[in-house]
Scaffold this motif. Structure first.
Motif, short mmCIF file in Angstrom:
data_model
loop_
_atom_site.label_atom_id
_atom_site.label_comp_id
_atom_site.label_asym_id
_atom_site.label_seq_id
_atom_site.Cartn_x
_atom_site.Cartn_y
_atom_site.Cartn_z
N ASP A 1 -5.37 0.62 8.44
CA ASP A 1 -5.99 0.18 7.33
C ASP A 1 -4.97 -0.24 6.46
O ASP A 1 -5.09 -0.73 5.37
N GLY A 2 -3.73 -0.06 6.59
CA GLY A 2 -2.52 -0.61 6.10
C GLY A 2 -1.85 0.34 4.98
O GLY A 2 -1.11 -0.13 4.29
N GLU A 3 -2.68 1.21 4.65
CA GLU A 3 -1.98 2.21 3.52
C GLU A 3 -0.87 3.08 4.07
O GLU A 3 -1.04 4.33 4.19
N ASP A 4 0.13 2.44 4.14
CA ASP A 4 1.44 2.96 4.52
C ASP A 4 1.91 3.80 3.05
O ASP A 4 2.64 3.24 2.11
N HIS A 5 2.12 5.21 3.47
CA HIS A 5 2.31 6.06 2.45
C HIS A 5 3.78 6.51 2.24
O HIS A 5 4.40 6.91 1.50
N GLY B 1 -12.07 -2.45 -0.69
CA GLY B 1 -12.26 -0.82 -0.58
C GLY B 1 -13.48 -0.35 -0.22
O GLY B 1 -14.62 -0.80 -0.45
N ALA B 2 -13.43 0.83 -0.03
CA ALA B 2 -14.73 1.56 0.73
C ALA B 2 -14.58 3.19 0.34
O ALA B 2 -13.17 3.64 0.61
N PRO B 3 -15.38 4.19 -0.10
CA PRO B 3 -15.39 5.55 -0.16
C PRO B 3 -14.96 5.97 1.20
O PRO B 3 -15.47 5.71 2.22
N SER C 1 -10.78 3.57 -0.44
CA SER C 1 -9.80 3.26 0.41
C SER C 1 -9.86 1.65 0.83
O SER C 1 -10.93 1.30 1.40
N ALA C 2 -8.71 0.78 0.64
CA ALA C 2 -8.83 -0.43 0.62
C ALA C 2 -7.82 -1.05 1.77
O ALA C 2 -6.75 -0.25 1.80
N LEU C 3 -8.11 -1.75 2.36
CA LEU C 3 -7.26 -2.51 3.45
C LEU C 3 -6.02 -3.13 2.72
O LEU C 3 -6.41 -4.10 2.08
N ASN C 4 -4.84 -2.69 3.08
CA ASN C 4 -3.80 -3.47 2.38
C ASN C 4 -3.37 -4.50 3.52
O ASN C 4 -2.40 -4.43 4.22
N GLU C 5 -3.91 -5.81 3.40
CA GLU C 5 -3.59 -6.92 4.00
C GLU C 5 -2.05 -7.45 3.93
O GLU C 5 -1.50 -7.97 4.78
N GLN D 1 3.27 -8.27 6.40
CA GLN D 1 4.82 -8.14 6.28
C GLN D 1 5.09 -7.35 7.41
O GLN D 1 6.34 -7.68 7.91
N ILE D 2 4.48 -6.29 8.02
CA ILE D 2 5.02 -5.67 9.25
C ILE D 2 4.92 -6.59 10.30
O ILE D 2 5.73 -6.75 11.23
N ALA D 3 3.76 -7.52 10.56
CA ALA D 3 3.63 -8.28 11.78
C ALA D 3 4.62 -9.31 11.38
O ALA D 3 5.25 -9.62 12.83
N GLN D 4 5.10 -9.86 10.44
CA GLN D 4 6.20 -10.67 10.41
C GLN D 4 7.57 -10.41 10.79
O GLN D 4 8.19 -10.95 11.52
N ALA D 5 7.78 -9.06 10.30
CA ALA D 5 9.03 -8.45 10.76
C ALA D 5 9.07 -8.31 11.90
O ALA D 5 10.02 -8.30 12.67
N GLY D 6 7.95 -7.87 12.79
CA GLY D 6 8.08 -7.62 14.18
C GLY D 6 7.68 -8.97 15.01
O GLY D 6 7.48 -8.60 16.40
N LYS D 7 7.88 -10.03 14.40
CA LYS D 7 7.57 -11.30 15.11
C LYS D 7 6.33 -11.34 15.98
O LYS D 7 6.17 -11.80 17.05
N GLY D 8 5.56 -10.70 15.35
CA GLY D 8 4.05 -10.63 15.75
C GLY D 8 2.90 -11.31 15.15
O GLY D 8 3.32 -12.19 14.13
#
Length: 351
Positions: free
Chosen positions: A198-202, A230-232, A251-255, A260-267
Motif C-alpha cells: 500500500d506504499g506506506e514506506d516507514h 484511505g480506509a480504517p 491507511s491510505a495508498l501512497n501512489e 517513484q520506486i517503480a521509476q527508479a527500478g525501471k519498472g
C-alpha cells in the motif's frame, strides 16, 4: 523425493492430539468418580483383573494405526527418477507486504487477500518461469526460495498472515534488497521484482534499493493496493486500530511513493483495485522480459508407497485386537505391563 499426492489428508493428523486430549480428560473424570466410591487401594483389591496400563497401550496402538491410515489415504509417493530440465523463462521474486495496514478492506475482501489472489493467478499464468516469495513488514524474510514448483508456491501463499512478522511497519527497501540476493546465478535471464504494497514506506531506502536493482538488470514493478483516500484498519474483533489519542487510524495508498520506486527500478506502477485489470497489465509487462534458459530439477516416475503404511497399520490393529483391557485370569502371573520391581500384595505376603 518423497511427496503426498493428496496432502489435504495430512490435515486430518490434527485429530490425533485432539483424541489424546479427550482421553486425558476422560481419565481425569473417571478417577474423580472412583475417588468418591472409596479408597483407591481398596478399589484396586476389589478389581484385581483391572489393568492400569493395557487400556493405554491399546489406545496408543489405535492412534498410531489411525495416523498410518491417514498417511495411506494421502498416497505417499517416492520419485524414482531425477532429471535436469532446461526451460525458457524468466525469474520473478514477489515481495508481499503483510503489515497490519494490509488488513484494510477498501479492496474486497481485503488488501492482503486481494494480493494473495493476484499472486495465485500470476502463478497459474506461469509455465516455464521461476518464482520466489518474500514477505515483509518492519522486517523481511524469504518465505519461498526461487523455484519452479508452483504447487509449493501456492501452499506457502495460503499460510501468509500479518502475524508472521512481529516487527510492524513497512520496509520496502529491505524487501527489495533481500529479493536481489535471492535470484539464481544464471546469465541472460530476465529478472523482475514485484512489490505488492500500500506504499506506506516507514523506513526509507526503497528508491535507492530499486536503483541498485536496476543497475543489476532487475526491473522493479510496484503493485499499489488500496484506496488513496484511505480506509480504517480492522483489528479482528469488530473494531478498528486507533492512535494514542484515540482516533481511528486511516491507511491510505501512497501512489506517489509507489510511482517513484517503480521509476527508479525501471519498472511500472500498477494500481490494484477490485477489477482484474492489474493482473492483465502485469502479465503484459512480464511478457516483455527476456526469456533465458533456466534449469530445474524434476522428479518423475513416482512410485506408490502406501503398501508399507498399510502393512504397519494392519500389524498394529492385530496387536491391539489381541490385547484385552482386563487381565486374563489364566495369565495372571504373567505381567507384561507392570514396572520392574513391582510385586502384588499376594507376592508380598508369601515373602
Amino acid at each position: 523425493m518423497f511427496r503426498f499426492e493428496d496432502p489435504i489428508y495430512l490435515w486430518l493428523l490434527a485429530a490425533i492430539p485432539v483424541l489424546a486430549l479427550l482421553r486425558f480428560v476422560g481419565i481425569r473424570l473417571k478417577r474423580k468418580k472412583l475417588r468418591r466410591l472409596g479408597d483407591a487401594e481398596l478399589l484396586s483389591q476389589l478389581m484385581p483383573n483391572v489393568s492400569k496400563y493395557r487400556p493405554a497401550v491399546k489406545f496408543w496402538l489405535m492412534q498410531a494405526a489411525l495416523a498410518l491410515l491417514i498417511l495411506l489415504l494421502a498416497r505417499p509417493q517416492m520419485g524414482s527418477k531425477v532429471s535436469h530440465d532446461k526451460r525458457e523463462g524468466i525469474e520473478t521474486m514477489i515481495c508481499l507486504d503483510i503489515s497490519n495496514s494490509m488488513r484494510a478492506t477498501d479492496v474486497v475482501p481485503s488488501r492482503l487477500d486481494k494480493s494473495k489472489m493476484l499472486v495465485e493467478n500470476l502463478v497459474d499464468h506461469f509455465t516455464n518461469d521461476k518464482i520466489g516469495l518474500v514477505v515483509f513488514a518492519g522486517d523481511a524474510f524469504v518465505q519461498l526460495p526461487i523455484t519452479s514448483d508452483y504447487v509449493s508456491a501456492k501452499m506457502f501463499l495460503q499460510n501468509i498472515d500479518p502475524s508472521l512478522i512481529s516487527t510492524q511497519g513497512t520496509d520496502i527497501g529491505r524487501a527489495i534488497n533481500l529479493s536481489m540476493n535471492s535470484f539464481t546465478q544464471q546469465d541472460k535471464v530476465g529478472r523482475a521484482i514485484i512489490v505488492i504494497t500500500d506504499g506506506e514506506d516507514h523506513e526509507g531506502g526503497a528508491i535507492e534499493a530499486a536503483e541498485a536493482a536496476r543497475k543489476k538488470g532487475i526491473r522493479v514493478f510496484i503493485l499499489g493496493v488500496g484506496d488513496p483516500k484511505g480506509a480504517p484498519i480492522p483489528t479482528g474483533n469488530g473494531g478498528y486500530m486507533k492512535d494514542n489519542s484515540g482516533q481511528t487510524v486511516m491507511s491510505a495508498l501512497n501512489e506517489q511513493m509507489c510511482q517513484q520506486i517503480a521509476q527508479a527500478g525501471k519498472g511500472t506502477y500498477i494500481h490494484v483495485d477490485n477489477t482484474s485489470d492489474a493482473e492483465e497489465k502485469l502479465n503484459d509487462e512480464l511478457a516483455k522480459l527476456q526469456k533465458g534458459e533456466t534449469s530445474s530439477v524434476i522428479y518423475s516416475e513416482y512410485d506408490e508407497q502406501f503398501q508399507a503404511f498399510a502393512i504397519l497399520a494392519l500389524i498394529l490393529l492385530v496387536i491391539e485386537t489381541f490385547i484385552m483391557e482386563s487381565r486374563n485370569p489364566l495369565l495372571r502371573k504373567v505381567s507384561l505391563f507392570r514396572r520392574p520391581g513391582m510385586t502384588t500384595k499376594r507376592q508380598e505376603e508369601k515373602i
